[in-house]
Design a protein around this motif. Structure first.
Motif, PDB file in Angstrom:
ATOM      1  N   GLU A 599       0.841  -1.193   0.000  1.00 56.15           N
ATOM      2  CA  GLU A 599       0.000   0.000   0.000  1.00 56.15           C
ATOM      3  C   GLU A 599       0.873   1.238   0.000  1.00 56.15           C
ATOM      4  N   GLY A 600       0.375   2.278  -0.645  1.00 54.33           N
ATOM      5  CA  GLY A 600       1.104   3.530  -0.678  1.00 54.33           C
ATOM      6  C   GLY A 600       0.172   4.695  -0.928  1.00 54.33           C
ATOM      7  N   MET A 601       0.779   5.874  -1.064  1.00 47.98           N
ATOM      8  CA  MET A 601       0.008   7.099  -1.268  1.00 47.98           C
ATOM      9  C   MET A 601       0.430   7.748  -2.581  1.00 47.98           C
ATOM     10  N   ILE A 602      -0.524   8.234  -3.351  1.00 48.45           N
ATOM     11  CA  ILE A 602      -0.211   8.930  -4.591  1.00 48.45           C
ATOM     12  C   ILE A 602       0.503  10.237  -4.248  1.00 48.45           C
ATOM     13  N   SER A 603       1.725  10.386  -4.779  1.00 44.34           N
ATOM     14  CA  SER A 603       2.551  11.546  -4.430  1.00 44.34           C
ATOM     15  C   SER A 603       2.787  12.480  -5.604  1.00 44.34           C
ATOM     16  N   GLY A 604       2.376  12.079  -6.797  1.00 44.72           N
ATOM     17  CA  GLY A 604       2.538  12.929  -7.967  1.00 44.72           C
ATOM     18  C   GLY A 604       1.755  12.373  -9.130  1.00 44.72           C
ATOM     19  N   VAL A 605       1.299  13.245 -10.019  1.00 49.13           N
ATOM     20  CA  VAL A 605       0.535  12.803 -11.180  1.00 49.13           C
ATOM     21  C   VAL A 605       1.107  13.430 -12.442  1.00 49.13           C
ATOM     22  N   THR A 606       1.037  12.687 -13.551  1.00 44.21           N
ATOM     23  CA  THR A 606       1.406  13.197 -14.865  1.00 44.21           C
ATOM     24  C   THR A 606       0.308  12.789 -15.831  1.00 44.21           C
ATOM     25  N   ALA A 607       0.430  13.182 -17.074  1.00 44.18           N
ATOM     26  CA  ALA A 607      -0.594  12.850 -18.058  1.00 44.18           C
ATOM     27  C   ALA A 607      -0.656  11.356 -18.332  1.00 44.18           C
ATOM     28  N   SER A 608       0.440  10.639 -18.067  1.00 40.97           N
ATOM     29  CA  SER A 608       0.477   9.212 -18.402  1.00 40.97           C
ATOM     30  C   SER A 608       0.332   8.290 -17.201  1.00 40.97           C
ATOM     31  N   GLY A 609       0.227   8.837 -15.996  1.00 41.96           N
ATOM     32  CA  GLY A 609       0.104   7.983 -14.816  1.00 41.96           C
ATOM     33  C   GLY A 609       0.404   8.752 -13.542  1.00 41.96           C
ATOM     34  N   PHE A 610       0.722   8.020 -12.501  1.00 37.38           N
ATOM     35  CA  PHE A 610       0.969   8.687 -11.219  1.00 37.38           C
ATOM     36  C   PHE A 610       2.045   7.953 -10.430  1.00 37.38           C
ATOM     37  N   PHE A 611       2.664   8.671  -9.505  1.00 38.04           N
ATOM     38  CA  PHE A 611       3.685   8.113  -8.632  1.00 38.04           C
ATOM     39  C   PHE A 611       3.047   7.708  -7.307  1.00 38.04           C
ATOM     40  N   VAL A 612       3.531   6.606  -6.755  1.00 34.51           N
ATOM     41  CA  VAL A 612       3.042   6.119  -5.465  1.00 34.51           C
ATOM     42  C   VAL A 612       4.219   6.038  -4.503  1.00 34.51           C
ATOM     43  N   ARG A 613       4.068   6.647  -3.351  1.00 34.79           N
ATOM     44  CA  ARG A 613       5.103   6.654  -2.316  1.00 34.79           C
ATOM     45  C   ARG A 613       4.764   5.618  -1.260  1.00 34.79           C
ATOM     46  N   LEU A 614       5.716   4.721  -1.009  1.00 34.06           N
ATOM     47  CA  LEU A 614       5.516   3.682  -0.011  1.00 34.06           C
ATOM     48  C   LEU A 614       5.914   4.193   1.366  1.00 34.06           C
ATOM     49  N   GLU A 615       5.606   3.413   2.378  1.00 37.69           N
ATOM     50  CA  GLU A 615       5.906   3.818   3.748  1.00 37.69           C
ATOM     51  C   GLU A 615       7.404   4.011   3.958  1.00 37.69           C
ATOM     52  N   ASN A 616       8.227   3.243   3.249  1.00 41.86           N
ATOM     53  CA  ASN A 616       9.680   3.367   3.419  1.00 41.86           C
ATOM     54  C   ASN A 616      10.266   4.495   2.582  1.00 41.86           C
ATOM     55  N   THR A 617       9.426   5.331   1.984  1.00 43.03           N
ATOM     56  CA  THR A 617       9.733   6.529   1.188  1.00 43.03           C
ATOM     57  C   THR A 617      10.096   6.228  -0.263  1.00 43.03           C
ATOM     58  N   ALA A 618      10.222   4.968  -0.682  1.00 44.74           N
ATOM     59  CA  ALA A 618      10.486   4.647  -2.083  1.00 44.74           C
ATOM     60  C   ALA A 618       9.258   4.998  -2.917  1.00 44.74           C
ATOM     61  N   GLU A 619       9.511   5.450  -4.140  1.00 41.56           N
ATOM     62  CA  GLU A 619       8.421   5.799  -5.047  1.00 41.56           C
ATOM     63  C   GLU A 619       8.474   4.934  -6.294  1.00 41.56           C
ATOM     64  N   GLY A 620       7.318   4.636  -6.833  1.00 43.74           N
ATOM     65  CA  GLY A 620       7.225   3.908  -8.088  1.00 43.74           C
ATOM     66  C   GLY A 620       6.170   4.548  -8.967  1.00 43.74           C
ATOM     67  N   PHE A 621       6.259   4.279 -10.268  1.00 42.86           N
ATOM     68  CA  PHE A 621       5.336   4.898 -11.218  1.00 42.86           C
ATOM     69  C   PHE A 621       4.301   3.889 -11.692  1.00 42.86           C
ATOM     70  N   VAL A 622       3.051   4.301 -11.677  1.00 48.16           N
ATOM     71  CA  VAL A 622       1.941   3.490 -12.194  1.00 48.16           C
ATOM     72  C   VAL A 622       1.529   4.079 -13.534  1.00 48.16           C
TER      73      VAL A 622
END
Length: 676
Positions: A599-622
């Motif tokens: 589980e994570g929190m959406i931390s940024g959005v772009t026209a092609s998707g969004f970034f998700v920030r995990l509890e350990n502060t790592a981010e990934g792109f959806v």
């Protein structure tokens, strides 16, 4: 008689001057250039042959080239421009992976911001193997018709070697890791002479005070100590004692020249690159318990309302009674708050019961004073940002084991407030005495930058509780009210992060200007001369104010502007290197969990998707590409809305994702959305 259109004008044509500045590229290829005419957005297709960090000239793009969609989000309303030409190059050397492609050896830069491969000749370096990590010296930069060219200067190792990943970061940021022979010789010659200072009339003997240090568990050098006494009028005498580094590092000496070039210590995930040789930083200048040390002391009389009634600054000799960690100090504070006196003394690593009780009582006093200092600072408009610092734990081979999340505690706040008060006191002393100084300056954010946050905060419903109009006007009290309302809510760290990104960066200057974030009219860095060169300079200038000018004072004063600018740049480089090294190991740790659902929190959005920030502060792109519907981006509110389902993805939204792929060297990850 009308002039013929075919007749040439005799008027001399003057070349149009283009704005110039340093190009800062992102991994995606686009970048920004800060110029005297403002900041410009450079699309990836308009960077020409420039590398990240190059000094360039830019020209505005026409209205027909205005950014739209994803580009509009990236540009952040900055006017688009193109690189006209490169004025000076930032990279003489580039680090990358060597690939054999006879008769060439192609070096693929490790830095994703450098998007040009560099061609070398195999015959010039036949010993280099495919897959080696090398440092290549540039001999020709890319043009429209020719690729970048270079010569292999050094083989650093092979991809996958233990420690090579962090070595790449060190090499890319050109961090100095060795001291000159002259500096080493000078450091080896330094002797403990604190006892001799007791006979120097300029130094006060404070060995009778109860002084102690509070630092992180893994700290190796201790350059600041605290003391506190109750005065007859009920106010508190807060003492901040800082290692007297300037006594051991004379101006323009070999160590000083090395420290000036480095500007700061660099704290990487697996090592510290110190500003000073360890003979000083970890020994002579480290305020070890039960050992005499030379210090510079700031004594401040503080009333119950958190006002500093008066301050006195002078050289001193101290003897620390204890070395405490933040965890021990916090345990002591918690016990005192619940009136468990025995538990508060047991929390401290002090043999004597009476001494432990004395220190525990003073920690409680310090906690009370820190709260009053903090309240006074907030009342005058100071900011109080919340953040989470991820520190990756490594094994002996440098492999990641886990992540420790560090947040502000009463113990860390206790030290922070004391240091802020001391820095302010020293800055005011030097300002009022008309002594030259290096100040810490933080400009107010622009109203345009703050206004961009208004629609985002409206999405969170903040407009019902705080004045977003005042926030858009960059009112410090409004900013603080937003931070206060966010405290304890699930989006707290996201809101704090958004506000921080909207702020200007604090810098060093040789003129006294306001520090917006601290709401301070005069602020200087004084409390860390072991790891920050501006602090060392401020120590020298305090001695000038106290004891008069010397034969080197004029040289020091003339160098302040250049030192301030260089120190600001060095600080930024050190922070980038430290962040990249932590992220490298963080994503290496994350790569062990590919396929896991988190589980994570959406931390940024772009026209092609969004970034998700995990509890350990790592981010990934959806990525939303390939969906059966398209998503509409609202660049103001930072939301994505499905065209058919009308599902909305917004900042702060909790989502469940699967870790699909992780790229540690690129410090990024791809996530897949798990449908609920």
């Amino acid at each position: 008689m009308p002039r013929s259109r075919s007749r040439k004008s005799n008027t001399r044509r003057i070349a149009r001057a283009h704005p110039r500045g340093v190009l800062e590229l992102c991994a995606a290829g686009y970048g920004f250039v800060q110029t005297a005419e403002g900041e410009f957005y450079i699309p990836a297709s308009k960077t020409a042959d420039a590398f990240d960090g190059d000094l360039v000239e830019v020209a505005r793009l026409g209205s027909s080239s205005r950014a739209s969609g994803r580009e509009a989000v990236r540009s952040g309303e900055r006017p688009p421009a193109r690189v006209v030409r490169v004025l000076s190059r930032a990279h003489e050397f580039v680090v990358g992976r060597y690939e054999v492609a006879e008769p060439f050896g192609v070096v693929v830069p490790e830095d994703p911001r450098i998007r040009h491969d560099i061609f070398t000749l195999r015959r010039d370096a036949p010993h280099v193997r495919d897959g080696d990590i090398v440092r290549v010296r540039m001999t020709a930069y890319p043009t429209r018709h020719e690729p970048a060219q270079g010569v292999v200067e050094e083989v650093l190792g092979r991809e996958g070697d233990v420690g090579i990943d962090v070595e790449l970061i060190v090499a890319r940021h050109k961090l100095e890791t060795c001291f000159s022979p002259a500096a080493v010789e000078q450091a080896n010659a330094v002797v403990h002479d604190a006892e001799a200072a007791l006979g120097d009339v300029r130094y006060r003997d404070l060995t009778g005070r109860t002084v102690f240090t509070i630092d992180p568990d893994d700290a190796k050098d201790f350059d600041d100590a605290l003391s506190i006494e109750r005065l007859d009028d009920g106010s508190m005498l807060l003492g901040v004692h800082i290692a007297d580094v300037s006594h051991y590092v004379p101006w323009a000496s070999p160590i000083d020249i090395q420290a000036r070039r480095r500007g700061t210590s660099v704290y990487l995930v697996d090592r510290v690159i110190p500003m000073l040789p360890e003979e000083l930083s970890n020994d002579v200048c480290s305020l070890r318990p039960n050992e005499l040390r030379r210090t510079m002391t700031v004594d401040m009389a503080i009333d119950a309302a958190g006002n500093v009634r008066h301050a006195k600054i002078y050289p001193s000799v101290i003897c620390s009674r204890a070395r405490l960690t933040y965890a021990q100090a916090q345990e002591c504070i918690d016990a005192r708050l619940r009136s468990d006196i025995p538990a508060s003394t047991r929390a401290l690593p002090v043999a004597s019961g009476a001494r432990a009780e004395d220190i525990a009582m003073r920690i409680e006093w310090l906690h009370t004073v820190a709260r009053s200092l903090h309240a006074a600072r907030i009342a005058r408009g100071g900011m109080d940002f919340e953040s989470v610092e991820a520190k990756v734990r490594l094994d002996e081979a440098g492999r990641p084991l886990g992540v420790d999340l560090r947040t502000k505690t009463d113990a860390t706040a206790l030290v922070e407030e004391a240091m802020i008060a001391a820095n302010e006191a020293v800055a005011r002393f030097l300002r009022d005495s008309k002594t030259a100084c290096i100040y810490r300056v933080h400009e107010a954010p622009t109203k345009a930058d703050m206004a961009q946050l208004k629609p985002i905060l409206q999405e969170f419903g903040y407009d019902k509780h705080v004045s977003l109009a005042a926030l858009s006007a960059a009112d410090p009290q409004a900013i603080q009210r937003v931070l206060s309302y966010a405290r304890g809510r699930r989006e707290e760290f996201l809101v704090s992060s958004l506000l921080v990104r909207s702020m200007k960066r604090a810098v060093y200057r040789d003129v006294c200007e306001r520090h917006f974030g601290l709401a301070s009219d005069a602020y200087a860095h004084f409390t860390s001369p072991i790891r920050r060169y501006p602090d060392l300079m401020v120590h020298r200038l305090v001695k000038t104010a106290l004891f008069g000018r010397t034969q080197e004072t004029s040289a020091v004063e003339h160098a302040l502007a250049a030192i301030s600018e260089h120190a600001s740049d060095a600080e930024r480089t050190a922070e980038e290197a430290a962040r990249e090294s932590q992220e490298l190991k963080l994503y290496e740790l994350l790569s062990q969990h590919v396929g896991d659902q988190v589980e994570g929190m959406i931390s940024g959005v772009t026209a092609s998707g969004f970034f998700v920030r995990l509890e350990n502060t790592a981010e990934g792109f959806v990525s939303l590409a390939g969906r059966e519907e398209y998503f509409v981006l609202d660049s103001l509110r930072r939301t994505l809305t499905g065209s058919d389902s009308l599902v909305v993805y917004r900042l702060g939204m909790r989502v469940r994702v699967r870790i699909a792929a992780v790229y540690p060297y690129e410090r990024r990850a791809d996530f897949k959305m798990m449908e609920s």
